[in-house]
Enzyme design. Structure first.
Site, PDB file in Angstrom:
ATOM      1  N   SER A  38       0.816  -1.209   0.000  1.00 52.54           N
ATOM      2  CA  SER A  38       0.000   0.000   0.000  1.00 52.54           C
ATOM      3  C   SER A  38       0.858   1.271   0.000  1.00 52.54           C
ATOM      4  CB  SER A  38      -0.955  -0.041   1.195  1.00 52.54           C
ATOM      5  OG  SER A  38      -1.942   0.942   1.099  1.00 52.54           O
ATOM      6  N   ASP A  77       9.875   5.464 -10.240  1.00 50.16           N
ATOM      7  CA  ASP A  77       9.410   6.100 -11.475  1.00 50.16           C
ATOM      8  C   ASP A  77      10.207   7.348 -11.828  1.00 50.16           C
ATOM      9  OD1 ASP A  77       7.550   4.135 -11.717  1.00 50.16           O
ATOM     10  OD2 ASP A  77       5.786   5.401 -11.421  1.00 50.16           O
ATOM     11  N   LYS A 126      -0.596  -4.300  -3.338  1.00 44.07           N
ATOM     12  CA  LYS A 126      -1.906  -3.761  -2.963  1.00 44.07           C
ATOM     13  C   LYS A 126      -2.046  -2.361  -3.548  1.00 44.07           C
ATOM     14  CE  LYS A 126      -4.868  -2.493   0.960  1.00 44.07           C
ATOM     15  NZ  LYS A 126      -4.991  -1.048   0.708  1.00 44.07           N
TER      16      LYS A 126
END
Length: 547
Positions: A289, A300, A314
């Site tokens: 999460s 990224d 998740k």
């Protein structure tokens, strides 16, 4: 009362499930199904052959209904609301001690400095025998929990058994509001590399991380390790703010997309602490999460290198809604997407198999995405580390020794016999000291079967069923005998695992949480790989495609 409560909950959920139907049809279906549900509940309570508990029956119905959606959509009763709040705030009323049950013994496994347990004499390793005069073996785990926690300012009396004492020790504490730290440890691993452990994302998590990073830089850190292993997540805003420590203001961190709400983009809002310092983020299968939001965002933007194992996967967002009688329902309302627009959710709860089980999203549906500097990353199934370092799976003997409490018992004995030890970073048991533990274990009662023995048993059963057993009996017996002999040496074969647990537990007796973390550095392959990577800046930059 309970009936009204569940009807209100049903309305909320049925509205969601019927969201694609035309409004008139949808509301008719809602009314019809709520009426049927209420009639069934009433008739079962009135007519069932045995006496039933209507509260328990209703809770079973609610839980089954919500569990058919996903594991994160839950009903929270009035009795559970405080525990739910603790998950978000990290605060609860207590004395500042953690306990674990070992073979029906409740043992203190950690004391937090600055709170009543530390200030008034409770020690790690103490076995709690009585709480407020009640013998603890007569109580359920939930009853023990309720007695240990409570309103700030109230008194709690414990009677504990302590190694080296032949009588129970009576202690009294006044409960306080305990704030569980999101960052239980930060410090220097080497003279240039700082390490920070983030275990939760409750309120002020980012504030605690920021404080740690600033302190590490003041101590001379030229690189940072952010450890998110085993962190199950928490508040999304805190995940965004943690990213903000290492990313400039105005950077997209996470996009939330739901069926009934418009797309919402979360960006960094504050000036960063440091956008240049080399960064390694550690993850494993327990990182979920909010942890995956941080790791995915750092990856990224090529802001740091991700080391460890693939994360949990998740990618779902929950929101809680108040219901009547101080209860709540927590509902999955959306999926989240990292800055490259990838969702890392691994299980597809919207397409269950015929038997009700849930499968993973197939690899064939995975899509490629590119980081800021052109590296390929993928959606679905968690965050893939840039450098893989698998964790060491605990052996059966290691689990048995730990779960029976023998690690804690021996650590208590060791601490009693040794008034002090060297600093945790340099502390270690000698080979002779470990053999003393092995000898101490010889008269302890425990049984277990190794994984290979379990599989051999299954093979034997199949051989008997398929009528090959008599042909294979000699070979199977030989393997079984060999495994039995080998098991006698398991304490030596898995010395590294057991010795680590022993050293952690012993160090915690003297240095608490810091000791347990620092003594483990020398065994920690992921930390050592991070130090090695951060100390080799050309390799670090090449891995991230940095100019």
């Amino acid at each position: 009362m309970k009936k009204k409560l569940v009807i209100a909950g049903c309305v909320v959920l049925v509205v969601g499930m019927l969201g694609f139907a035309p409004p008139a049809d949808r509301y008719f279906e809602i009314a019809k199904n709520v009426e049927i549900f209420a009639d069934v509940f009433k008739d079962v309570n009135d007519l069932y052959v045995d006496e039933i508990n209507p509260n328990k029956l209703m809770r079973t119905g609610i839980d089954a209904m919500l569990n058919s959606l996903d594991p994160y959509t839950n009903f929270i009763s009035e009795d559970e609301v405080e525990d739910y709040k603790t998950l978000h705030t990290g605060e609860y009323g207590g004395i500042g001690a953690m306990t674990t049950e070992f073979n029906h013994r409740t043992v203190v496994t950690m004391i937090f400095k600055g709170y009543p347990a530390f200030e008034h004499g409770l020690k790690i390793g103490d076995e709690i025998v009585k709480v407020n005069g009640q013998e603890i073996y007569r109580l359920s785990e939930e009853e023990i929990k309720q007695l240990m926690s409570g309103q700030e300012g109230t008194l709690i009396k414990l009677a504990v058994k302590r190694f080296g004492s032949d009588h129970l020790i009576d202690l009294e504490f006044k409960r306080e509001t305990i704030k569980r730290s999101n960052v239980p440890y930060f410090g220097m691993v080497t003279k240039d590399v700082g390490y920070l452990q983030l275990t939760e994302f409750t309120r002020e998590a980012a504030k605690e991380v920021k404080k740690g990073v600033v302190s590490l830089r003041e101590q001379g850190a030229k690189c940072i390790i952010l450890d998110l292993r085993g962190n199950p997540g928490g508040l999304l805003d805190e995940a965004v703010n943690v990213c903000n420590i290492f990313l400039a203001k105005g950077k997209k961190v996470v996009t939330v997309k739901g069926r009934t709400q418009e797309k919402y983009i979360n960006e960094t809002l504050n000036p960063p602490v440091d956008t240049e310092i080399p960064l390694a983020v550690l993850i494993d299968r327990g990182s979920a999460s909010a942890s995956e939001i941080v790791a995915g965002t750092i990856q990224d933007y090529d802001r740091g290198i991700i080391i460890g194992e693939k994360s949990f996967g998740k990618g779902l967002v929950q929101a809680s809604k108040p219901l009547t009688y101080n209860s709540q329902v927590k509902i999955t309302i959306a999926k989240y997407y990292t800055p490259t627009d990838r969702c890392i959710q691994v299980l597809d709860y919207s397409h269950r198999r015929e038997d009700g089980t849930v499968g993973t999203v197939p690899d064939s549906l995975k899509k490629e995405f590119k980081t800021t500097h052109g590296r390929l990353v993928y959606d679905i199934g968690g965050i893939d580390p840039d450098i893989k370092v698998p964790s060491d799976e605990a052996s059966m003997i290691t689990r048995i020794v730990y779960s029976n409490g023998y690690i804690y018992d021996y650590a208590s004995r060791y601490a009693f016999e040794h008034p002090s030890i060297s600093p945790a970073k340099t502390f270690g048991l000698t080979d002779q000291e470990y053999l003393e533990f092995v000898n101490w274990m010889k008269d302890k009662s425990y049984t277990y079967r190794s994984s290979v023995e379990t599989q051999l048993g299954a093979l034997t059963d199949v051989a008997k069923k398929e009528r090959y057993y008599m042909d294979l009996k000699t070979q199977l017996d030989q393997i079984s005998s060999h495994l039995s002999d080998s098991r006698k040496n398991d304490m030596i074969a898995f010395k590294d695992q057991i010795k680590l647990l022993l050293e952690k537990e012993i160090a915690s007796r003297y240095y608490f949480e810091r000791g347990a973390v620092e003594v483990g550095f020398k065994y920690d392959e992921a930390v050592n790989k991070a130090v090695e990577t951060l100390s080799n800046l050309p390799f670090y930059r090449k891995t991230l495609n940095l100019p």
